[in-house]
Design a protein around this motif. Structure first.
Motif, PDB file in Angstrom:
ATOM      1  N   LEU A   2      38.790  36.628  29.297  1.00 19.39           N
ATOM      2  CA  LEU A   2      40.028  36.901  30.036  1.00 19.39           C
ATOM      3  C   LEU A   2      39.892  36.483  31.492  1.00 19.39           C
ATOM      4  CD1 LEU A   2      41.022  40.435  28.682  1.00 19.39           C
ATOM      5  CD2 LEU A   2      42.223  38.296  28.257  1.00 19.39           C
ATOM      6  N   ALA A   3      38.781  36.871  32.121  1.00 20.88           N
ATOM      7  CA  ALA A   3      38.570  36.528  33.521  1.00 20.88           C
ATOM      8  C   ALA A   3      38.493  35.017  33.715  1.00 20.88           C
ATOM      9  CB  ALA A   3      37.282  37.189  34.026  1.00 20.88           C
ATOM     10  N   TRP A   4      37.983  34.289  32.714  1.00 19.79           N
ATOM     11  CA  TRP A   4      37.821  32.844  32.828  1.00 19.79           C
ATOM     12  C   TRP A   4      39.164  32.133  32.941  1.00 19.79           C
ATOM     13  CZ3 TRP A   4      39.318  28.742  29.666  1.00 19.79           C
ATOM     14  CH2 TRP A   4      38.728  27.501  29.955  1.00 19.79           C
ATOM     15  N   TRP A   5      40.148  32.503  32.090  1.00 15.95           N
ATOM     16  CA  TRP A   5      41.410  31.761  32.142  1.00 15.95           C
ATOM     17  C   TRP A   5      42.483  32.440  32.989  1.00 15.95           C
ATOM     18  CZ3 TRP A   5      45.890  33.847  29.982  1.00 15.95           C
ATOM     19  CH2 TRP A   5      45.740  34.822  28.985  1.00 15.95           C
ATOM     20  N   GLN A   6      42.245  33.705  33.361  1.00 18.37           N
ATOM     21  CA  GLN A   6      43.221  34.373  34.221  1.00 18.37           C
ATOM     22  C   GLN A   6      42.887  34.232  35.701  1.00 18.37           C
ATOM     23  OE1 GLN A   6      43.608  38.430  32.876  1.00 18.37           O
ATOM     24  NE2 GLN A   6      44.265  37.823  30.817  1.00 18.37           N
ATOM     25  N   LEU A   7      41.590  34.198  36.037  1.00 18.62           N
ATOM     26  CA  LEU A   7      41.144  34.122  37.428  1.00 18.62           C
ATOM     27  C   LEU A   7      41.901  35.147  38.285  1.00 18.62           C
ATOM     28  CD1 LEU A   7      40.540  30.283  37.860  1.00 18.62           C
ATOM     29  CD2 LEU A   7      38.846  32.107  37.657  1.00 18.62           C
ATOM     30  N   GLY A   8      42.555  34.727  39.358  1.00 15.50           N
ATOM     31  CA  GLY A   8      43.209  35.682  40.255  1.00 15.50           C
ATOM     32  C   GLY A   8      44.578  36.131  39.811  1.00 15.50           C
ATOM     33  N   ASP A   9      44.953  35.821  38.575  1.00 13.66           N
ATOM     34  CA  ASP A   9      46.250  36.238  38.030  1.00 13.66           C
ATOM     35  C   ASP A   9      46.037  37.196  36.866  1.00 13.66           C
ATOM     36  OD1 ASP A   9      47.526  34.411  39.801  1.00 13.66           O
ATOM     37  OD2 ASP A   9      47.017  32.792  38.427  1.00 13.66           O
ATOM     38  N   GLY A  10      45.085  38.099  37.019  1.00 14.69           N
ATOM     39  CA  GLY A  10      44.712  39.002  35.933  1.00 14.69           C
ATOM     40  C   GLY A  10      45.640  40.192  35.810  1.00 14.69           C
ATOM     41  N   ASN A  11      45.152  41.195  35.108  1.00 10.95           N
ATOM     42  CA  ASN A  11      45.951  42.384  34.834  1.00 10.95           C
ATOM     43  C   ASN A  11      45.234  43.615  35.371  1.00 10.95           C
ATOM     44  OD1 ASN A  11      48.182  43.724  33.904  1.00 10.95           O
ATOM     45  ND2 ASN A  11      47.849  43.302  31.751  1.00 10.95           N
ATOM     46  N   TYR A  12      45.938  44.726  35.359  1.00 13.33           N
ATOM     47  CA  TYR A  12      45.425  46.013  35.853  1.00 13.33           C
ATOM     48  C   TYR A  12      45.571  47.019  34.730  1.00 13.33           C
ATOM     49  CZ  TYR A  12      45.574  50.349  38.693  1.00 13.33           C
ATOM     50  OH  TYR A  12      45.378  51.603  39.203  1.00 13.33           O
ATOM     51  N   TRP A  13      44.499  47.763  34.447  1.00 10.17           N
ATOM     52  CA  TRP A  13      44.493  48.712  33.335  1.00 10.17           C
ATOM     53  C   TRP A  13      44.636  50.156  33.787  1.00 10.17           C
ATOM     54  CZ3 TRP A  13      39.572  45.624  31.990  1.00 10.17           C
ATOM     55  CH2 TRP A  13      39.939  44.369  31.499  1.00 10.17           C
ATOM     56  N   GLY A  14      44.926  50.354  35.078  1.00  9.10           N
ATOM     57  CA  GLY A  14      45.308  51.681  35.535  1.00  9.10           C
ATOM     58  C   GLY A  14      44.197  52.565  36.055  1.00  9.10           C
ATOM     59  N   HIS A  15      42.957  52.155  35.902  1.00  9.40           N
ATOM     60  CA  HIS A  15      41.848  53.016  36.372  1.00  9.40           C
ATOM     61  C   HIS A  15      40.570  52.191  36.482  1.00  9.40           C
ATOM     62  CE1 HIS A  15      39.997  53.305  32.299  1.00  9.40           C
ATOM     63  NE2 HIS A  15      41.247  53.179  31.909  1.00  9.40           N
ATOM     64  N   ASN A  16      39.570  52.770  37.136  1.00  5.70           N
ATOM     65  CA  ASN A  16      38.298  52.093  37.381  1.00  5.70           C
ATOM     66  C   ASN A  16      38.529  50.738  38.052  1.00  5.70           C
ATOM     67  OD1 ASN A  16      37.778  54.212  35.469  1.00  5.70           O
ATOM     68  ND2 ASN A  16      35.764  53.317  35.109  1.00  5.70           N
ATOM     69  N   ALA A  17      39.401  50.767  39.036  1.00  7.55           N
ATOM     70  CA  ALA A  17      39.766  49.556  39.772  1.00  7.55           C
ATOM     71  C   ALA A  17      40.003  49.931  41.225  1.00  7.55           C
ATOM     72  CB  ALA A  17      41.012  48.917  39.181  1.00  7.55           C
ATOM     73  N   ILE A  18      39.835  48.951  42.112  1.00  3.71           N
ATOM     74  CA  ILE A  18      40.069  49.167  43.538  1.00  3.71           C
ATOM     75  C   ILE A  18      41.315  48.397  43.954  1.00  3.71           C
ATOM     76  CG2 ILE A  18      38.609  47.253  44.336  1.00  3.71           C
ATOM     77  CD1 ILE A  18      37.672  49.194  46.598  1.00  3.71           C
ATOM     78  N   ILE A  19      42.104  49.019  44.842  1.00  4.99           N
ATOM     79  CA  ILE A  19      43.412  48.506  45.247  1.00  4.99           C
ATOM     80  C   ILE A  19      43.450  48.394  46.759  1.00  4.99           C
ATOM     81  CG2 ILE A  19      45.870  49.090  45.358  1.00  4.99           C
ATOM     82  CD1 ILE A  19      45.463  50.608  42.704  1.00  4.99           C
ATOM     83  N   ARG A  20      44.061  47.328  47.266  1.00  3.95           N
ATOM     84  CA  ARG A  20      44.305  47.211  48.707  1.00  3.95           C
ATOM     85  C   ARG A  20      45.508  48.089  49.031  1.00  3.95           C
ATOM     86  NH1 ARG A  20      41.860  43.822  51.872  1.00  3.95           N
ATOM     87  NH2 ARG A  20      41.250  42.516  50.099  1.00  3.95           N
ATOM     88  N   THR A  21      45.265  49.163  49.774  1.00  2.00           N
ATOM     89  CA  THR A  21      46.246  50.241  49.888  1.00  2.00           C
ATOM     90  C   THR A  21      47.563  49.778  50.498  1.00  2.00           C
ATOM     91  OG1 THR A  21      44.369  51.736  50.210  1.00  2.00           O
ATOM     92  CG2 THR A  21      46.554  52.624  50.607  1.00  2.00           C
TER      93      THR A  21
END
Length: 658
Positions: A261-280
């Motif tokens: 997924l990371a290979w073909w999505q690169l910076g256009d990926g998805n968010y699964w709602g947790h265990n992730a960091i967000i620019r506030t």
């Protein structure tokens, strides 16, 4: 980073993404067309009718869905084989950490002991990095029961006192749980978001290593165009056999798929709602959720908010990245098939809501694809069911009426039946490879790595575990197919799902519960199989995996829900994962029996209590609701229940309403 270098890097990544996606889409479409051509050759051997054309269309959609996973796994296998993706995010761990990050955990009717044990492990691990001064932690409660909320508050007080974290760990309970989890996060952002550069979101069952949290914050610093960076949460601490099956499968196969997924999505990926960091600030400015047009369950508040937040922040130009090789991120899984399906019921309704968002203006094409794939994850089940039923009807019709040797009109020669065994064998081979080769990728990677072999119990136990999990997934799939079909029907009929806490503790199913939820599945399997055996016994072999899964569904759910059976497999080294062979400190803290609860500082005998600060200095951020500017017509016209086909009501009646 120098602005010129930043622009050059973004341009290079955009070109890399274009090339990769062209290759990926070409592979998916090419393999789907090849498989569909084989199916067409088989079906048209004796002439096509409307039923067979429908079968072909459904097969094409189903195989395309399989092909997306196959080629994603293929890309992930190649990435893992070479070590890492050169176009992925990278950071120098020696750079000083200057950004402040809030670690937030929204909770709703959770066990306070389990919550505190996970927080204790995460906080202590973070303190061991020497960087804890750049982080604060917030427990954001939406618990409705005052007694449970008081137990939460007291447990957090004991935890803060034990850890000496006064002024660093905060507890807040909302008076009203408007917007559910998304509203809980939004409330935090609008009250305290201005204090923190980044917000790291955890679920109530999440645990993260301190080094992982620090690396996520450094990644955000090093890549100022990133809006969300998502880790791959790996399951842990499962005790029932069902939980251990899912835990093994996710731990063993998940990294390869995530790398793809990371290979073909690169910076256009998805968010699964947790265990992730967000620019506030970016999240606050662009991720205020709108109301969907129409009434619930398909309108109103957005239930599956994470996909939508990723689409909104990407629309504003911020990158959304998946970093699959960043270890030290864990979650827990439902303990049995019924609880697993219950969680899927909520996700199904949320994902179906995303159909209305496909008509929103300004979304990145990749975001529309993520929303579509989320819908397809559930729609694939009724498509599979319809495909199987139509194929059965076609075979039974031929068995009942025979082959038409003489067509209407004048015939000089009989219309002899034509068989194409070569095409049939090729079609079976292609389908089997598309389903099984992604599993083989993970097996090859593990067998070629000594540490991985030991982490999964050794070669013999690894092979046995993979075989057991494969059989279980094949038997479980038909029941999940019917569950998903039922959930979609219920949603389209306007029956919305409630919001309840997820079961996280091992729970064995009773016979009554298993029969109530799976009894109709068993009856359908017996009736379907009996009819096919009576009229077209040769076709029964083709349906055997589906029919077997339906017939044994009651017993399968009961056996796999048992704690003692799960313990037996663990004792003999089956379905084990590296985190069980050598448990990290953070996961040992979550073993919340009496002894581990005491070590976490949450047992009643701990006397060092310090009141939790519920009001850190507010620094609010505005979080405006986003205008999606629907394409014309505005939204999608969802039909009312009385206009839906009667078959939906029949499905609900057959499989039971939730």
């Amino acid at each position: 980073m120098d602005p010129g270098l930043k622009i050059a890097a973004m341009t290079s990544r955009a070109e890399t993404a274009r090339i990769r996606r062209t290759l990926y889409v070409s592979a998916v479409l090419g393999s789907t067309l090849a498989a569909s051509w084989l199916m067409l050759e088989v079906l048209r051997a004796n002439g096509l009718n409307v039923l067979e054309v429908t079968v072909l269309a459904l097969f094409t959609l189903s195989f395309a869905w399989i092909a997306t996973s196959f080629w994603t796994a293929t890309a992930g296998f190649l990435v893992r084989l070479i070590g890492r993706d050169p176009a992925g995010l990278a950071v120098d761990d020696s750079i000083p950490l200057v950004a402040r990050t809030a670690i937030v955990m929204p909770i709703y009717n959770e066990e306070p002991e389990r919550v505190c044990a996970g927080l204790a492990g995460t906080w202590r691990s973070l303190a061991a990095t020497g960087e804890a001064g750049m982080f604060d932690m917030f427990v954001l409660s939406d618990t409705r029961d005052p007694t449970s909320a008081e137990a939460e508050r007291r447990a957090i007080e004991r935890l803060v006192g034990h850890l000496g974290a006064a002024g660093r760990i905060f507890y807040r309970r909302r008076a009203h749980n408007t917007g559910r989890k998304a509203g809980n996060i939004a409330d935090f952002v609008t009250r305290w978001g201005g204090t923190y550069d980044h917000t790291l979101v955890l679920d109530a069952d999440s645990v993260m290593a301190g080094r992982t949290i620090v690396r996520l914050s450094r990644l955000m610093q090093a890549h100022p165009d990133a809006g969300i960076i998502q880790t791959l949460p790996l399951p842990a601490n499962a005790e029932t056999l069902f939980g251990r099956m899912l835990q093994f499968a996710s731990r063993f196969y998940g990294p390869v798929l995530a790398s793809g997924l990371a290979w073909w999505q690169l910076g256009d990926g998805n968010y699964w709602g947790h265990n992730a960091i967000i620019r506030t600030k970016a999240f606050a400015a662009h991720c205020g959720l709108p109301q969907l047009p129409g009434r619930e369950p398909l309108g109103g508040e957005i239930l599956s908010h994470d996909f939508v937040e990723a689409a909104l922040i990407r629309r504003a130009g911020w990158g959304v990245w998946i970093v699959p090789d960043l270890e030290g991120s864990w979650e827990e899984l439902p303990p049995n098939a019924i609880d697993y399906a219950t969680r899927d019921r909520r996700w199904c309704q949320g994902n179906l809501q995303h159909m209305a968002l496909l008509g929103a203006r300004g979304l990145h094409p990749m975001s529309r694809l993520h929303l579509t794939l989320g819908v397809m994850g559930y729609v694939a089940s009724p498509l599979w069911l319809i495909l199987l039923l139509l194929a059965t009807v076609d075979v039974l019709s031929l068995a009942a009426y025979g082959h038409p040797y003489f067509l209407p009109g004048h015939n000089l020669f009989p219309n002899w039946p034509v068989s194409k065994p070569g095409e049939v064998a090729s079609l079976l081979t292609v389908t089997a490879l598309a389903l099984l080769v992604p599993r083989l990728y993970s097996l090859l990677l593990a067998l070629s790595d000594a540490d991985a072999r030991r982490g999964f119990g050794g070669v013999g136990r690894l092979l046995a575990s993979a075989a057991v999990e494969l059989v279980h997934s094949m038997l479980l799939a038909p029941a999940m197919m019917l569950f998903h079909t039922q959930f979609i029907a219920a949603t389209l009929l306007g029956r919305k799902v409630g919001w309840s806490a997820q079961r996280r503790v091992g729970r064995s199913l009773t016979a009554a519960e298993a029969v109530r939820r799976h009894g109709a599945h068993t009856l359908l399997g017996l009736g379907w199989g009996g009819l096919v055996l009576a009229m077209a016994p040769d076709f029964a072999w083709w349906l055997l995996p589906v029919l077997t899964g339906l017939v044994v569904s009651v017993g399968l759910s009961m056996i796999t829900s048992r704690l003692d059976v799960g313990a037996w497999f663990r004792r003999y080294g089956l379905l084990v994962t590296p985190e069980e062979i050598l448990p990290p400190f953070e996961l040992r803290m979550v073993r919340w029996d009496a002894s581990s609860a005491a070590s976490a500082g949450i047992a009643p005998e701990v006397s060092s209590q310090q009141p939790v600060s519920t009001s850190p200095e507010p620094r609010p951020l505005m979080m405006p609701v986003q205008n999606l500017e629907w394409w014309s017509p505005r939204g999608l016209p969802w039909p009312s229940a009385e206009r839906l086909p009667t078959v939906l009501t029949v499905i609900l009646g057959l499989f039971g309403s939730r």
